[in-house]
Design an enzyme around this catalytic site. Structure first.
Site, PDB file in Angstrom:
ATOM      1  N   GLU A 439       0.829  -1.222   0.000  1.00 37.53           N
ATOM      2  CA  GLU A 439       0.000   0.000   0.000  1.00 37.53           C
ATOM      3  C   GLU A 439       0.857   1.263   0.000  1.00 37.53           C
ATOM      4  O   GLU A 439       0.480   2.276   0.584  1.00 37.53           O
ATOM      5  CB  GLU A 439      -0.966   0.048   1.201  1.00 37.53           C
ATOM      6  CG  GLU A 439      -1.960  -1.066   1.274  1.00 37.53           C
ATOM      7  CD  GLU A 439      -2.875  -1.157   0.072  1.00 37.53           C
ATOM      8  OE1 GLU A 439      -2.966  -0.174  -0.687  1.00 37.53           O
ATOM      9  OE2 GLU A 439      -3.470  -2.217  -0.116  1.00 37.53           O
TER      10      GLU A 439
HETATM   11  C1  LIG Z   1       2.884  -9.697   0.429  1.00 40.17           C
HETATM   12  C2  LIG Z   1       2.566  -8.634  -0.561  1.00 40.17           C
HETATM   13  C3  LIG Z   1       1.245  -8.325  -0.832  1.00 40.17           C
HETATM   14  C4  LIG Z   1       0.938  -7.345  -1.785  1.00 40.17           C
HETATM   15  N1  LIG Z   1      -0.371  -7.107  -2.123  1.00 40.17           N
HETATM   16  C5  LIG Z   1      -0.651  -6.319  -3.201  1.00 40.17           C
HETATM   17  C6  LIG Z   1      -1.969  -6.221  -3.719  1.00 40.17           C
HETATM   18  O1  LIG Z   1      -2.914  -6.796  -3.180  1.00 40.17           O
HETATM   19  N2  LIG Z   1      -2.167  -5.470  -4.849  1.00 40.17           N
HETATM   20  C7  LIG Z   1      -1.154  -4.826  -5.476  1.00 40.17           C
HETATM   21  O2  LIG Z   1      -1.405  -4.182  -6.480  1.00 40.17           O
HETATM   22  N3  LIG Z   1       0.110  -4.879  -4.998  1.00 40.17           N
HETATM   23  C8  LIG Z   1       0.380  -5.619  -3.879  1.00 40.17           C
HETATM   24  N4  LIG Z   1       1.663  -5.709  -3.414  1.00 40.17           N
HETATM   25  C9  LIG Z   1       2.713  -4.935  -4.045  1.00 40.17           C
HETATM   26  C10 LIG Z   1       3.183  -3.793  -3.168  1.00 40.17           C
HETATM   27  O3  LIG Z   1       2.204  -2.807  -3.076  1.00 40.17           O
HETATM   28  C11 LIG Z   1       4.520  -3.294  -3.730  1.00 40.17           C
HETATM   29  O4  LIG Z   1       5.470  -4.294  -3.444  1.00 40.17           O
HETATM   30  C12 LIG Z   1       4.938  -1.957  -3.143  1.00 40.17           C
HETATM   31  O5  LIG Z   1       4.084  -0.938  -3.580  1.00 40.17           O
HETATM   32  C13 LIG Z   1       6.370  -1.588  -3.518  1.00 40.17           C
HETATM   33  O6  LIG Z   1       6.602  -1.741  -4.882  1.00 40.17           O
HETATM   34  P1  LIG Z   1       7.873  -2.599  -5.374  1.00 40.17           P
HETATM   35  O7  LIG Z   1       7.830  -3.903  -4.647  1.00 40.17           O
HETATM   36  O8  LIG Z   1       7.864  -2.651  -6.836  1.00 40.17           O
HETATM   37  O9  LIG Z   1       9.095  -1.822  -4.827  1.00 40.17           O
HETATM   38  P2  LIG Z   1       9.848  -0.625  -5.594  1.00 40.17           P
HETATM   39  O10 LIG Z   1       8.851   0.339  -6.104  1.00 40.17           O
HETATM   40  O11 LIG Z   1      10.806  -1.205  -6.540  1.00 40.17           O
HETATM   41  O12 LIG Z   1      10.606   0.052  -4.373  1.00 40.17           O
HETATM   42  C14 LIG Z   1      11.869  -0.409  -3.882  1.00 40.17           C
HETATM   43  C15 LIG Z   1      12.408   0.620  -2.894  1.00 40.17           C
HETATM   44  O13 LIG Z   1      12.578   1.874  -3.560  1.00 40.17           O
HETATM   45  C16 LIG Z   1      11.859   2.898  -2.890  1.00 40.17           C
HETATM   46  N5  LIG Z   1      11.285   3.808  -3.868  1.00 40.17           N
HETATM   47  C17 LIG Z   1      10.754   3.514  -5.068  1.00 40.17           C
HETATM   48  N6  LIG Z   1      10.342   4.638  -5.679  1.00 40.17           N
HETATM   49  C18 LIG Z   1      10.581   5.656  -4.847  1.00 40.17           C
HETATM   50  C19 LIG Z   1      10.380   7.063  -4.894  1.00 40.17           C
HETATM   51  N7  LIG Z   1       9.801   7.664  -5.944  1.00 40.17           N
HETATM   52  N8  LIG Z   1      10.762   7.814  -3.829  1.00 40.17           N
HETATM   53  C20 LIG Z   1      11.336   7.242  -2.755  1.00 40.17           C
HETATM   54  N9  LIG Z   1      11.571   5.915  -2.655  1.00 40.17           N
HETATM   55  C21 LIG Z   1      11.195   5.127  -3.680  1.00 40.17           C
HETATM   56  C22 LIG Z   1      10.777   2.183  -2.090  1.00 40.17           C
HETATM   57  O14 LIG Z   1      10.377   2.931  -0.958  1.00 40.17           O
HETATM   58  C23 LIG Z   1      11.483   0.897  -1.708  1.00 40.17           C
HETATM   59  O15 LIG Z   1      12.233   1.084  -0.557  1.00 40.17           O
HETATM   60  C24 LIG Z   1       1.983  -6.657  -2.423  1.00 40.17           C
HETATM   61  C25 LIG Z   1       3.315  -6.951  -2.117  1.00 40.17           C
HETATM   62  C26 LIG Z   1       3.610  -7.938  -1.229  1.00 40.17           C
HETATM   63  C27 LIG Z   1       5.054  -8.279  -0.980  1.00 40.17           C
END
Ligand SMILES: Cc1cc2nc3c(=O)[nH]c(=O)nc-3n(C[C@H](O)[C@H](O)[C@H](O)COP(=O)(O)OP(=O)(O)OC[C@H]3O[C@@H](n4cnc5c(N)ncnc54)[C@H](O)[C@@H]3O)c2cc1C
Length: 596
Positions: A439
């Site tokens: 989220e």
């Molecule tokens: C168990 C689980 C359940 C989930 N459930 C859902 C779901 O129901 N529906 C759904 O759609 N998604 C879901 N997700 C996905 C989840 O919302 C994302 O994993 C999350 O939003 C982070 O995206 P990412 O994993 O691609 O990380 P990334 O976006 O790659 O981020 C990696 C790191 O970079 C940082 N970062 C990235 N961009 C920026 C920025 N602009 N400024 C500062 N820092 C930044 C982040 O804070 C983080 O520390 C789920 C994930 C998990 C693991």
């Protein structure tokens, strides 16, 4: 392993004395929510949480959900528990009465959500996602979509999901690629979504996916994203279930925690394309999804609170049983339970105190949501909504980060028994770790607070919050009362720090956005700790009033002690954070990429 028992006394205190339950139930449309009904709801929820959901938590962790031939099979016992949840009317607790909901206030719902998450976070995620889907549909769905789907989501007969993430589109949703091609009254969707919570399961007969996708001529970036409703099973004109839609779960993730919550990779359109219906307007999908995300973010904050409470109960019980060492200053004599050691007390007290602060913060915000929706005065509705908008990222990130910290302290209280799986303490730490990630990560919440929410009105809503805090500070002025004086002084310095840091952020965000963003998480955590201290100070004021009457003195004495501990031992974190924020976090950018 400790069975969860809801802390009803503290919940009722916070609801009544800090979140102004009496005023909430006076709001138009809340006539059903009498004090007796609210108490009965809390007691029944507490029973369901401890007797049905809590016993499934550890087995669910050990075995988890699995992918079978015809889809995901929920962990053992979950389907029966979900049926009990639905037939008890829990899913529709705050839902629209016209759609079969009970229309109870958000404040009451919030207390039950804390209980579900404390008892079994994996289970609680399923209704959490359904609630988000309901909200998006209620606000943006066409009459036809509402007619076909809303009532079933409100009762929980069908569950909802949120399909945003794709392999290349996580925090940055502008990269979403799933396509939606118009075909008469519907669209055909093709694409892959990952990490979809409860994306498939056998606990309900249908799963209603809310999906972000792009139409063929959509502009690049976030302005070209639309929101679609894609049912797992298509619904016939007469409301009965028809054919299976072209959407399926292709795998479930192996992950650190919440093993009983299936995290699904979803494939849309392996064959002719998944049938989807537009929700709201084309290209406004992200804005529509934000309706759902704000709800979900508030509830993820409450997850942090719930899991922290569970970890605390486990640690407290263990500390009373585990005998090790003698009391400080005694070289001989009886060995004692570890709860007698001051450092163990420090850990337990820091857990308990911060949980109380989180609860007060979360419930007061839930009441603000009720006032924002139903207060008869439009200006008051607007004021409350502005505060909710400002503080949702803080609630989400501060409470979820503290959830991890408190669950980790819970492991520490257990020593080696916390690190092995037997006691359950380690499960709470593993489960809690996701809350600061999904989220919107803590970094994304902080960017929202600093880059959007605070700047939106140049700090005016924050200034209103500070005024309310200063009023509490003045009310604490009471010559001679040592506890209240200490709490007042701590609150005063915390508010000073909040004002200084806020000024710095507002001045810096335009001149040097990199420095402001590098400081943003520290600023967000500072706001969280100050809000927690504000609520603990309000609690102390109530205690003082109650001492003059004949009420439950044991509870109020205990509350005063935790408020004092917060002032003495937790509040100093605000000073450190203020220093970190205002000393210019641009040093974070001093090294070149190669120097890492
Ligand atoms: C168990 C689980 C359940 C989930 N459930 C859902 C779901 O129901 N529906 C759904 O759609 N998604 C879901 N997700 C996905 C989840 O919302 C994302 O994993 C999350 O939003 C982070 O995206 P990412 O994993 O691609 O990380 P990334 O976006 O790659 O981020 C990696 C790191 O970079 C940082 N970062 C990235 N961009 C920026 C920025 N602009 N400024 C500062 N820092 C930044 C982040 O804070 C983080 O520390 C789920 C994930 C998990 C693991």
């Amino acid at each position: 392993m400790t069975t969860y028992s809801a802390p009803l006394r503290d919940m009722q205190f916070v609801m009544k004395d800090l979140a102004d339950l009496d005023a909430v139930i006076e709001l138009p449309g809340n006539a059903e929510a009498t004090p007796d009904l609210v108490n009965a709801v809390l007691e029944e929820a507490a029973k369901l949480a401890s007797e049905v959901l809590s016993p499934l938590n550890k087995p669910g962790d050990a075995k988890g959900a699995r992918l079978g031939d015809s889809g995901v099979v929920a962990a053992d016992g979950f389907a029966a528990a979900y049926q009990q949840f639905v037939s008890g009317g829990w899913n529709g607790l705050s839902g629209d009465p016209e759609c079969g909901g009970q229309g109870l206030p958000e404040l009451v719902l919030t207390a039950t959500i804390e209980m579900w998450n404390a008892a079994n976070m994996s289970f609680a995620l399923c209704p959490l996602l359904t609630a988000g889907a309901m909200e998006a549909l209620k606000h943006h769905g066409s009459p036809m979509l509402k007619e076909s789907y809303l009532a079933k989501l409100v009762t929980g007969e069908w569950t909802g999901t949120m399909n945003l993430t794709e392999p290349q589109a996580g925090s940055d949703l502008s990269a979403v690629r799933t396509s939606a091609v118009p075909r008469g009254d519907h669209y055909r969707l093709h694409g892959q979504k990952i990490f979809i919570t409860w994306g498939d399961h056998d606990m309900a007969e249908n799963v209603v996916h809310l999906v972000l996708a792009r139409t063929p001529d959509a502009p690049e970036g976030v302005r070209g994203i639309s929101l679609f409703l894609v049912p797992k099973i298509l619904v016939n004109a007469d409301g009965t279930l028809g054919e299976r839609n072209d959407v399926r779960c292709v795998s479930i993730e192996h992950k650190l925690g919440i093993h009983a919550s299936p995290t699904c990779a979803m494939s849309f359109g392996d064959k002719e394309g998944a049938v989807g219906f537009l929700v709201g307007e084309e290209n406004k999908g992200l804005a529509h999804m934000f309706t759902m995300m704000n709800e979900a973010r508030q509830k993820v904050g409450i997850q942090g609170l719930g899991i922290a409470e569970r970890a605390y109960q486990q640690a407290r019980d263990y500390a009373k049983e585990r005998v090790q060492g003698r009391p400080v200053g005694h070289k001989a004599g009886e060995r004692v339970a570890i709860i007698h050691h001051p450092d163990v007390r420090r850990m337990l007290m820091s857990m308990k105190t911060q949980i109380e602060a989180m609860r007060a913060f979360a419930y007061v915000m839930a009441a603000d949501m009720d006032f924002a929706r139903k207060h008869p005065d439009p200006a008051e509705r607007e004021r409350r909504q502005a505060r909710v908008n400002l503080l949702i990222p803080v609630l989400k990130a501060w409470c979820s980060e503290l959830g991890v910290e408190i669950a980790s302290t819970g492991v520490q209280v257990h020593g080696g028994m916390g690190y092995v799986e037997e006691t359950g303490a380690s499960q709470y730490l593993r489960d809690s770790r996701i809350a600061p990630i999904y989220e919107g990560t803590t970094g994304i919440q902080a960017a929202d607070l600093v880059g959007r929410k605070l700047a939106l009105d140049q700090g005016a809503t924050m200034a209103g919050l500070v005024r309310d805090m200063r009023a509490v500070e003045r009310n604490l002025e009471d010559g001679g009362h040592e506890e209240l004086n200490a709490i007042r002084e701590a609150l005063a310095t915390a508010i000073d720090a909040l004002q200084l840091a806020t000024r710095w952020v507002l001045e810096t965000v335009n001149q040097n956005p990199q420095a402001a963003m590098a400081a943003s998480v520290n600023y967000l955590m500072l706001v969280g700790y100050v809000c927690g201290g504000w609520q603990m100070a309000r609690a102390a004021l109530v205690c003082k009033r109650r001492f003059q009457s004949l009420e439950d003195h044991t509870f109020y004495r205990q509350k005063l002690a935790t408020a004092r501990f917060y002032a003495d031992q937790i509040r100093p974190k605000v000073d450190a954070l203020r220093k970190a924020v205002t000393s210019g976090a641009s040093t974070a950018m001093m090294l070149s990429e190669e120097q890492f």
